[in-house]
Design a protein around this motif. Structure first.
Motif, PDB file in Angstrom:
ATOM      1  N   MET A  54      12.163  -0.284  -1.158  1.00 31.89           N
ATOM      2  CA  MET A  54      11.326  -0.247  -2.346  1.00 31.89           C
ATOM      3  C   MET A  54      10.098  -1.127  -2.110  1.00 31.89           C
ATOM      4  SD  MET A  54      11.976   0.787  -5.672  1.00 31.89           S
ATOM      5  CE  MET A  54      12.450   0.367  -7.197  1.00 31.89           C
ATOM      6  N   MET A  55       8.947  -0.671  -2.590  1.00 34.28           N
ATOM      7  CA  MET A  55       7.695  -1.396  -2.397  1.00 34.28           C
ATOM      8  C   MET A  55       7.696  -2.674  -3.222  1.00 34.28           C
ATOM      9  SD  MET A  55       3.789  -0.085  -3.019  1.00 34.28           S
ATOM     10  CE  MET A  55       3.733   0.991  -1.616  1.00 34.28           C
ATOM     11  N   LYS A  56       7.288  -3.769  -2.594  1.00 29.99           N
ATOM     12  CA  LYS A  56       7.208  -5.051  -3.296  1.00 29.99           C
ATOM     13  C   LYS A  56       5.973  -5.067  -4.180  1.00 29.99           C
ATOM     14  CE  LYS A  56       9.595  -7.729   0.173  1.00 29.99           C
ATOM     15  NZ  LYS A  56       9.527  -8.826   1.117  1.00 29.99           N
ATOM     16  N   PHE A  57       6.043  -5.891  -5.224  1.00 28.68           N
ATOM     17  CA  PHE A  57       4.961  -5.994  -6.195  1.00 28.68           C
ATOM     18  C   PHE A  57       3.644  -6.386  -5.526  1.00 28.68           C
ATOM     19  CE2 PHE A  57       3.166  -6.237 -10.276  1.00 28.68           C
ATOM     20  CZ  PHE A  57       2.345  -7.340 -10.318  1.00 28.68           C
ATOM     21  N   GLU A  58       3.694  -7.330  -4.577  1.00 25.74           N
ATOM     22  CA  GLU A  58       2.472  -7.769  -3.890  1.00 25.74           C
ATOM     23  C   GLU A  58       1.846  -6.617  -3.103  1.00 25.74           C
ATOM     24  OE1 GLU A  58       5.202 -10.987  -4.674  1.00 25.74           O
ATOM     25  OE2 GLU A  58       5.488  -9.332  -3.323  1.00 25.74           O
ATOM     26  N   ASN A  59       2.707  -5.788  -2.478  1.00 23.99           N
ATOM     27  CA  ASN A  59       2.190  -4.646  -1.726  1.00 23.99           C
ATOM     28  C   ASN A  59       1.562  -3.620  -2.657  1.00 23.99           C
ATOM     29  OD1 ASN A  59       3.136  -5.841   0.590  1.00 23.99           O
ATOM     30  ND2 ASN A  59       4.966  -4.558   0.747  1.00 23.99           N
ATOM     31  N   LEU A  60       2.143  -3.457  -3.832  1.00 25.55           N
ATOM     32  CA  LEU A  60       1.604  -2.541  -4.828  1.00 25.55           C
ATOM     33  C   LEU A  60       0.212  -2.985  -5.269  1.00 25.55           C
ATOM     34  CD1 LEU A  60       2.000  -0.091  -6.660  1.00 25.55           C
ATOM     35  CD2 LEU A  60       3.139  -1.577  -8.285  1.00 25.55           C
ATOM     36  N   ILE A  61       0.053  -4.287  -5.540  1.00 25.39           N
ATOM     37  CA  ILE A  61      -1.253  -4.828  -5.942  1.00 25.39           C
ATOM     38  C   ILE A  61      -2.277  -4.620  -4.819  1.00 25.39           C
ATOM     39  CG2 ILE A  61      -2.505  -6.942  -6.559  1.00 25.39           C
ATOM     40  CD1 ILE A  61      -0.694  -5.822  -8.778  1.00 25.39           C
ATOM     41  N   THR A  62      -1.867  -4.844  -3.580  1.00 28.29           N
ATOM     42  CA  THR A  62      -2.760  -4.640  -2.430  1.00 28.29           C
ATOM     43  C   THR A  62      -3.174  -3.168  -2.332  1.00 28.29           C
ATOM     44  OG1 THR A  62      -1.667  -6.450  -1.255  1.00 28.29           O
ATOM     45  CG2 THR A  62      -2.986  -4.930   0.069  1.00 28.29           C
ATOM     46  N   LEU A  63      -2.203  -2.272  -2.520  1.00 28.41           N
ATOM     47  CA  LEU A  63      -2.481  -0.843  -2.460  1.00 28.41           C
ATOM     48  C   LEU A  63      -3.454  -0.415  -3.556  1.00 28.41           C
ATOM     49  CD1 LEU A  63      -1.882   1.899  -1.181  1.00 28.41           C
ATOM     50  CD2 LEU A  63       0.062   2.103  -2.727  1.00 28.41           C
ATOM     51  N   ILE A  64      -3.244  -0.905  -4.776  1.00 25.58           N
ATOM     52  CA  ILE A  64      -4.151  -0.587  -5.883  1.00 25.58           C
ATOM     53  C   ILE A  64      -5.565  -1.065  -5.569  1.00 25.58           C
ATOM     54  CG2 ILE A  64      -4.700  -1.100  -8.303  1.00 25.58           C
ATOM     55  CD1 ILE A  64      -1.645  -1.085  -8.819  1.00 25.58           C
ATOM     56  N   GLY A  65      -5.673  -2.263  -5.014  1.00 28.52           N
ATOM     57  CA  GLY A  65      -6.982  -2.799  -4.650  1.00 28.52           C
ATOM     58  C   GLY A  65      -7.660  -1.957  -3.582  1.00 28.52           C
ATOM     59  N   ALA A  66      -6.879  -1.520  -2.590  1.00 32.36           N
ATOM     60  CA  ALA A  66      -7.443  -0.707  -1.502  1.00 32.36           C
ATOM     61  C   ALA A  66      -7.935   0.636  -2.027  1.00 32.36           C
ATOM     62  CB  ALA A  66      -6.399  -0.514  -0.408  1.00 32.36           C
ATOM     63  N   VAL A  67      -7.166   1.269  -2.907  1.00 30.38           N
ATOM     64  CA  VAL A  67      -7.583   2.549  -3.468  1.00 30.38           C
ATOM     65  C   VAL A  67      -8.818   2.357  -4.342  1.00 30.38           C
ATOM     66  CG1 VAL A  67      -6.922   4.422  -5.043  1.00 30.38           C
ATOM     67  CG2 VAL A  67      -5.300   3.623  -3.317  1.00 30.38           C
ATOM     68  N   SER A  68      -8.842   1.282  -5.130  1.00 25.85           N
ATOM     69  CA  SER A  68      -9.980   1.016  -6.016  1.00 25.85           C
ATOM     70  C   SER A  68     -11.275   0.838  -5.238  1.00 25.85           C
ATOM     71  CB  SER A  68      -9.723  -0.236  -6.856  1.00 25.85           C
ATOM     72  OG  SER A  68      -8.639  -0.018  -7.717  1.00 25.85           O
ATOM     73  N   GLU A  69     -11.200   0.190  -4.075  1.00 25.04           N
ATOM     74  CA  GLU A  69     -12.405  -0.089  -3.293  1.00 25.04           C
ATOM     75  C   GLU A  69     -12.794   1.077  -2.386  1.00 25.04           C
ATOM     76  OE1 GLU A  69     -11.423  -4.835  -3.118  1.00 25.04           O
ATOM     77  OE2 GLU A  69     -11.825  -3.807  -1.257  1.00 25.04           O
ATOM     78  N   SER A  70     -11.899   2.033  -2.232  1.00 23.74           N
ATOM     79  CA  SER A  70     -12.189   3.153  -1.338  1.00 23.74           C
ATOM     80  C   SER A  70     -12.898   4.271  -2.095  1.00 23.74           C
ATOM     81  CB  SER A  70     -10.893   3.685  -0.729  1.00 23.74           C
ATOM     82  OG  SER A  70     -10.180   4.426  -1.703  1.00 23.74           O
ATOM     83  N   LYS A  71     -13.221   5.330  -1.372  1.00 22.52           N
ATOM     84  CA  LYS A  71     -13.837   6.502  -1.981  1.00 22.52           C
ATOM     85  C   LYS A  71     -12.789   7.489  -2.470  1.00 22.52           C
ATOM     86  CE  LYS A  71     -18.138   6.265   0.585  1.00 22.52           C
ATOM     87  NZ  LYS A  71     -19.094   6.981   1.403  1.00 22.52           N
ATOM     88  N   LEU A  72     -11.513   7.145  -2.304  1.00 24.02           N
ATOM     89  CA  LEU A  72     -10.446   8.018  -2.793  1.00 24.02           C
ATOM     90  C   LEU A  72     -10.512   8.130  -4.315  1.00 24.02           C
ATOM     91  CD1 LEU A  72      -7.304   6.780  -0.811  1.00 24.02           C
ATOM     92  CD2 LEU A  72      -8.493   8.932  -0.517  1.00 24.02           C
ATOM     93  N   THR A  73     -10.213   9.309  -4.826  1.00 26.23           N
ATOM     94  CA  THR A  73     -10.138   9.470  -6.283  1.00 26.23           C
ATOM     95  C   THR A  73      -8.696   9.677  -6.728  1.00 26.23           C
ATOM     96  OG1 THR A  73     -10.555  11.827  -6.084  1.00 26.23           O
ATOM     97  CG2 THR A  73     -12.462  10.408  -6.516  1.00 26.23           C
ATOM     98  N   ASP A  74      -7.831  10.129  -5.809  1.00 24.10           N
ATOM     99  CA  ASP A  74      -6.431  10.348  -6.125  1.00 24.10           C
ATOM    100  C   ASP A  74      -5.583   9.862  -4.960  1.00 24.10           C
ATOM    101  OD1 ASP A  74      -7.575  13.358  -7.387  1.00 24.10           O
ATOM    102  OD2 ASP A  74      -6.660  11.845  -8.655  1.00 24.10           O
ATOM    103  N   PHE A  75      -4.415   9.276  -5.275  1.00 27.19           N
ATOM    104  CA  PHE A  75      -3.491   8.825  -4.242  1.00 27.19           C
ATOM    105  C   PHE A  75      -2.076   8.993  -4.772  1.00 27.19           C
ATOM    106  CE2 PHE A  75      -2.107   6.491  -0.626  1.00 27.19           C
ATOM    107  CZ  PHE A  75      -1.033   5.732  -1.031  1.00 27.19           C
ATOM    108  N   LYS A  76      -1.202   9.607  -3.974  1.00 24.76           N
ATOM    109  CA  LYS A  76       0.194   9.786  -4.358  1.00 24.76           C
ATOM    110  C   LYS A  76       1.080   9.215  -3.271  1.00 24.76           C
ATOM    111  CE  LYS A  76      -0.684  13.909  -7.057  1.00 24.76           C
ATOM    112  NZ  LYS A  76      -0.421  15.326  -7.278  1.00 24.76           N
TER     113      LYS A  76
END
Length: 135
Positions: free
Chosen positions: A1-23
């Motif tokens: 299961m993904m740890k909370f810290e990894n989830l926050i990092t992932l959200i930050g990476a998606v927010s700063e990228s040009k991605l509009t959707d991520f699953k």
């Protein structure tokens, strides 16, 4: 299961990228991220919408007055009410649309000849969907 810290990092990476959707899915847990800003657009050449091409079909459309199931014949194994080439009069039954176990006659709004049958027998139809072209 993904740890909370990894989830926050992932959200930050998606927010700063040009991605509009991520699953992402792991061990039955699904994560879907999307952002509205910066959504990519498709660049296309402009098209002159006033141009009429020769393959634009002519004639009047008979549309479905309700949502239901289209039937071309009065009962199973019967000949269809009309086919391409059938001459019709205004008020003539062209088909049936079943809605909530009620059979509704679809009548022609025009005098003319059926040039196209736009739906198949047993096909679901929507309100306003073209069913026939009459010329």
């Amino acid at each position: 299961m993904m740890k909370f810290e990894n989830l926050i990092t992932l959200i930050g990476a998606v927010s700063e990228s040009k991605l509009t959707d991520f699953k992402y899915e792991e061990e039955g847990v699904k994560l879907e991220l999307s952002k509205k800003e910066g959504k990519p657009t498709l660049d296309r050449p402009e098209v002159d919408m006033d141009v009429v091409t020769p393959d634009t079909p002519e004639g009047n459309l008979v549309v479905s007055p309700l949502v239901g199931t289209f039937y071309a014949a009065p009962y199973e194994d019967a000949e269809p009410f009309v086919t391409v080439g059938t001459a019709v009069k205004k008020g003539q039954t062209l088909a049936i649309v079943e809605a909530m176990k009620l059979m509704n006659d679809i009548e022609s709004d025009y005098d003319g000849t059926i040039t196209e049958v736009l739906v198949k027998n047993g096909q679901p139809v929507e309100y306003g969907q073209p069913l026939f072209r009459v010329k």
